[in-house]
Structure formats: C-alpha cells, structure tokens
Design an enzyme around this catalytic site. Structure first.
Site, PDB file in Angstrom:
ATOM      1  N   ASP A  25      20.449  -1.454  47.772  1.00  0.00           N
ATOM      2  CA  ASP A  25      19.494  -2.205  48.592  1.00  0.00           C
ATOM      3  C   ASP A  25      19.031  -1.364  49.780  1.00  0.00           C
ATOM      4  OD1 ASP A  25      19.836  -4.395  46.968  1.00  0.00           O
ATOM      5  OD2 ASP A  25      21.359  -5.310  48.251  1.00  0.00           O
TER       6      ASP A  25
HETATM    7  N1  URA Z   1      25.536  -4.948  45.644  1.00  0.00           N
HETATM    8  C1  URA Z   1      24.639  -5.380  46.581  1.00  0.00           C
HETATM    9  O1  URA Z   1      24.634  -6.534  46.954  1.00  0.00           O
HETATM   10  N2  URA Z   1      23.774  -4.479  47.099  1.00  0.00           N
HETATM   11  C2  URA Z   1      23.765  -3.172  46.765  1.00  0.00           C
HETATM   12  O2  URA Z   1      22.958  -2.402  47.284  1.00  0.00           O
HETATM   13  C3  URA Z   1      24.691  -2.741  45.798  1.00  0.00           C
HETATM   14  C4  URA Z   1      25.567  -3.650  45.252  1.00  0.00           C
END
Ligand code: URA
Length: 233
Positions: free
Chosen positions: A101
């Site tokens: 993310d």
């Molecule tokens: N899980 C999440 O919630 N975000 C990420 O970026 C990776 C794994």
C-alpha cells in the site's frame, strides 16, 4: 507467443497487467491496434505499447527495494504520485512484484522476469510474506487465536496466519505476522476484523528473502543465492 506473455517478457509488467494493456487498446502489433488476448506475436513482429516499441530483452534483472511510505507500486501513476521506480533508476524496464500500500514500507521485489513474478504472486504457490505490524492497543490472547485460525472482514476470508507478539511500546503491540495469500490490504483487514487499527506496517520478508539492513528508499540487486532460492520455491 501470446501477447501478454510477450509483453511481460519484455519487462512491461506482470502478465495480468499486460492483459489489461491489451484490453485498454494500448498495444499495437505491426502498426495495428490489438485488443484480443488470444493475439499471438512472432519474433519478427513489431510491437508497441503507448506508441513505444518494445522488444524481448535477454537480461533479467532482480532488485530488492526498501519501499518508503508515500509512493505507489506501479510503473506510472495517473494521479502523478511518486512511484517505486522513482527510487530505482536503472535502464532496464522493471516492474514491482505484487503490491504494498501507499503507506506501507519494506521489502519490494522489482524485476522484468514475468515468469518469476507470476510464480511469486500466484495464490496457489502460498509464498510466505512476513510483516512487522504495530497495532493499536494490545490484542488479547483470544484475538491472537482468531488471527491464527483465519478471520473474515467485509465478506472476505483471510486464511490462517502465523502471529507472534514481539513487544509492546506505549501500550501498542508490535506483532510479526506471516501470511501466504497476498490479498489486497490483507494485514490491515485482518487487524480491522478484530476492531483494531494498524498504526505501522512494514514487510520484512518475502519467500525467504529478508530486507536486512537496507535503509528506506535504498535498493540492491539480488545475489545469485537469493535468486536460486526464489526459483526453487
Ligand atoms: N497488507 C496490507 O494491509 N497492506 C500492505 O501493503 C501489505 C499487506
């Protein structure tokens, strides 16, 4: 060779993303727009993406980046945000393997090897991803047990995870969570299912690779040993 496999082999993006490029009408073969995923490409065909010629590169490149917060895991962003490629300035056209993310940090692999990317991201291969997670408050034993058994959030099921409590700072727990599915927002949604929030998220491991001492925004090529390990998964 199928058009998506060809494009992925050229280091444009993963096979699935390349299918989308075709469907979006951004690909031309011998000057003609193609939108059929069944299109086959021969060695002597000329192929363009967004008006730029592409060709199969023989050099495969494998890069590990410590992704900082505040950048997206794509090769270009329609909203003009910083991308992970702003940190890895090399000539080869590489793309990120899977996603972290915008506000997640840590180990991100980039490559022009579509085969390996597919292998590492396909859910059936259950490649391990290890996260360091700071959670609001201290999850109870019952909550940890729920995470270990698998949880559901907004109708999506999340499989069993390995969870250990690493410590507690200012009343907030630090967990190490290992998952194998690779779903969108997986860790955040698992924690939300407990009625808690993720305060900080960093990936520290992927398929046996370890982030180690790489600083934020720093990258390096994988060693031959690391590559052999990934290929043998
Ligand atoms: N899980 C999440 O919630 N975000 C990420 O970026 C990776 C794994």
């Amino acid at each position: 060779m199928r058009i998506n496999k060809y494009l992925s082999g050229c280091g444009i993006d993963s096979r699935r993303k390349c299918e989308q490029l075709v469907l979006d009408g951004r690909v031309r073969v011998n000057g003609k727009k193609v939108t059929e995923l069944s299109t086959d490409v021969k060695d002597d065909d000329s192929v363009e993406v967004d008006g730029r010629y592409v060709g199969l590169s023989h050099r495969k490149v494998y890069v590990m980046l410590n992704k900082p917060k505040g950048c997206v895991c794509t090769v270009s962003d329609e909203k003009g945000r910083k991308t992970v490629l702003d940190y890895v300035k090399i000539k080869d056209r590489i793309f990120p393997v899977g996603r972290l993310d915008y506000d997640t940090e840590g180990l991100l692999l980039l490559t022009n090897d579509g085969e390996l990317s597919n292998k590492l991201t396909h859910p059936k291969n259950m490649v391990k991803k290890v996260y360091s997670v700071r959670v609001e408050g201290e999850p109870t034993d019952a909550e940890l047990k729920r995470l270990r058994g698998g949880v559901e959030y907004n109708g999506e099921k999340y499989g069993a995870a390995q969870v250990s409590v690493v410590g507690v700072d200012d009343g907030n727990a630090r967990l190490e969570i290992t998952v194998t599915e690779g779903k969108n927002h997986e860790i955040k949604n698992m924690i939300e299912s407990l009625g808690r929030r993720v305060l900080f998220l960093k990936r520290t491991g992927l398929g046996g690779l370890k982030l180690g001492g790489l600083s934020r925004g720093e990258w390096r090529y994988l060693s031959a040993r690391e590559l052999d390990m990934l290929k043998s998964l």
